[in-house]
Motif scaffolding. Structure first.
Motif, short mmCIF file in Angstrom:
data_model
loop_
_atom_site.label_atom_id
_atom_site.label_comp_id
_atom_site.label_asym_id
_atom_site.label_seq_id
_atom_site.Cartn_x
_atom_site.Cartn_y
_atom_site.Cartn_z
N GLY A 1 12.51 13.05 -0.95
CA GLY A 1 11.84 14.27 -1.39
C GLY A 1 10.39 14.11 -1.80
O GLY A 1 9.81 15.02 -2.39
N PHE A 2 9.77 12.98 -1.48
CA PHE A 2 8.35 12.79 -1.79
C PHE A 2 7.54 13.43 -0.66
O PHE A 2 7.50 12.90 0.45
CB PHE A 2 8.01 11.31 -1.93
CG PHE A 2 8.59 10.69 -3.17
CD1 PHE A 2 7.86 10.68 -4.35
CD2 PHE A 2 9.85 10.11 -3.17
CE1 PHE A 2 8.38 10.10 -5.50
CE2 PHE A 2 10.38 9.52 -4.31
CZ PHE A 2 9.64 9.53 -5.47
N ALA A 3 6.90 14.56 -0.95
CA ALA A 3 6.22 15.37 0.06
C ALA A 3 4.70 15.19 -0.01
O ALA A 3 4.06 15.72 -0.92
CB ALA A 3 6.58 16.84 -0.14
N PRO A 4 4.10 14.49 0.94
CA PRO A 4 2.64 14.38 0.96
C PRO A 4 2.00 15.76 1.11
O PRO A 4 2.54 16.64 1.78
CB PRO A 4 2.35 13.52 2.19
CG PRO A 4 3.62 12.78 2.45
CD PRO A 4 4.71 13.72 2.03
N PHE B 1 0.15 9.63 -6.12
CA PHE B 1 -0.10 8.31 -5.57
C PHE B 1 -0.66 8.43 -4.17
O PHE B 1 -0.45 9.42 -3.48
CB PHE B 1 1.13 7.40 -5.61
CG PHE B 1 2.31 7.85 -4.80
CD1 PHE B 1 2.44 7.48 -3.46
CD2 PHE B 1 3.32 8.61 -5.37
CE1 PHE B 1 3.54 7.88 -2.72
CE2 PHE B 1 4.42 9.01 -4.64
CZ PHE B 1 4.53 8.65 -3.30
N ILE B 2 -1.41 7.40 -3.78
CA ILE B 2 -1.95 7.28 -2.43
C ILE B 2 -1.18 6.15 -1.77
O ILE B 2 -1.12 5.03 -2.30
CB ILE B 2 -3.46 6.97 -2.45
CG1 ILE B 2 -4.23 8.05 -3.19
CG2 ILE B 2 -3.98 6.81 -1.01
CD1 ILE B 2 -5.68 7.69 -3.48
N ASN B 3 -0.57 6.44 -0.64
CA ASN B 3 0.18 5.42 0.10
C ASN B 3 -0.77 4.39 0.69
O ASN B 3 -1.71 4.76 1.41
CB ASN B 3 0.98 6.09 1.23
CG ASN B 3 2.13 6.92 0.72
OD1 ASN B 3 3.14 6.39 0.28
ND2 ASN B 3 1.97 8.24 0.77
N TYR B 4 -0.53 3.12 0.40
CA TYR B 4 -1.30 2.04 1.02
C TYR B 4 -0.73 1.68 2.39
O TYR B 4 -1.45 1.22 3.26
CB TYR B 4 -1.24 0.77 0.15
CG TYR B 4 -2.28 0.70 -0.95
CD1 TYR B 4 -3.59 1.08 -0.76
CD2 TYR B 4 -1.93 0.18 -2.18
CE1 TYR B 4 -4.53 0.99 -1.77
CE2 TYR B 4 -2.86 0.07 -3.21
CZ TYR B 4 -4.16 0.47 -2.99
OH TYR B 4 -5.08 0.36 -4.00
N VAL B 5 0.57 1.86 2.54
CA VAL B 5 1.28 1.46 3.77
C VAL B 5 2.17 2.62 4.22
O VAL B 5 2.25 3.65 3.56
CB VAL B 5 2.13 0.19 3.54
CG1 VAL B 5 1.24 -1.00 3.14
CG2 VAL B 5 3.21 0.42 2.50
N THR C 1 0.58 11.94 -2.44
CA THR C 1 1.89 12.50 -2.74
C THR C 1 2.07 12.58 -4.26
O THR C 1 1.56 11.73 -4.98
CB THR C 1 2.99 11.58 -2.15
OG1 THR C 1 2.74 11.40 -0.75
CG2 THR C 1 4.37 12.14 -2.33
N PHE C 2 2.79 13.60 -4.72
CA PHE C 2 3.15 13.66 -6.13
C PHE C 2 4.20 12.59 -6.43
O PHE C 2 5.17 12.44 -5.69
CB PHE C 2 3.77 15.02 -6.50
CG PHE C 2 2.77 16.07 -6.83
CD1 PHE C 2 2.23 16.17 -8.11
CD2 PHE C 2 2.36 16.98 -5.87
CE1 PHE C 2 1.31 17.15 -8.42
CE2 PHE C 2 1.45 17.98 -6.17
CZ PHE C 2 0.91 18.06 -7.44
#
Length: 135
Positions: A75-78, A62-66, A47-48
């Motif tokens: 508004g965080f759009a993967p 960023f890469i989501n760990y969880v 996600t940006f």
């Protein structure tokens, strides 16, 4: 190369600031418009990063760990996903916490990081793979 400069194992790992201060300055002035959220911020989704303001994305990702579904409503759009056993690699990224100062990275680039945080994990090569290609 670009470094992973913010690592929170219970949240995400962040990267995307250039080692070249001139490139960072260019992108601060040329922000990217928001995309609609069509996927949730699940583990492994990319996600940006952005501020709380609309259309405030730049080069930081960023890469989501969880499971960070709470970010969806903000508004965080993967837009991508770590495939296969790639998360095993992502979880080996050096845990620097939030120690490197983002302002100093933007202003001084890799000179600041090399001097003060030489152990940071980095990206030295990236390859774009189309949906039709096998990894």
């Amino acid at each position: 190369d670009t470094r992973f400069f913010r690592v929170i194992p219970s949240f995400m790992v962040q990267f995307g600031l250039s080692g070249d201060p001139a490139l960072n300055a260019k992108w601060r002035a040329n922000q990217i418009k928001d995309d609609p959220v069509v996927e949730s911020n699940k583990p492994g989704y990319v996600t940006f990063a952005k501020t709380g303001a609309p259309n405030s994305r730049t080069t930081q990702l960023f890469i989501n760990y969880v499971d960070n579904a709470r970010l969806d409503g903000m508004g965080f759009a993967p837009f991508a996903k770590v495939l296969g056993d790639g998360m095993a690699v992502v979880k080996k990224i050096y845990n620097c916490g939030e120690k490197p100062n983002q302002g100093q990275i933007q202003n001084e680039g890799n000179a600041y990081l090399d001097k003060n945080f030489p152990e940071l994990s980095k990206i030295v090569k990236a390859t774009i793979v189309t949906a039709k290609e096998e990894i």
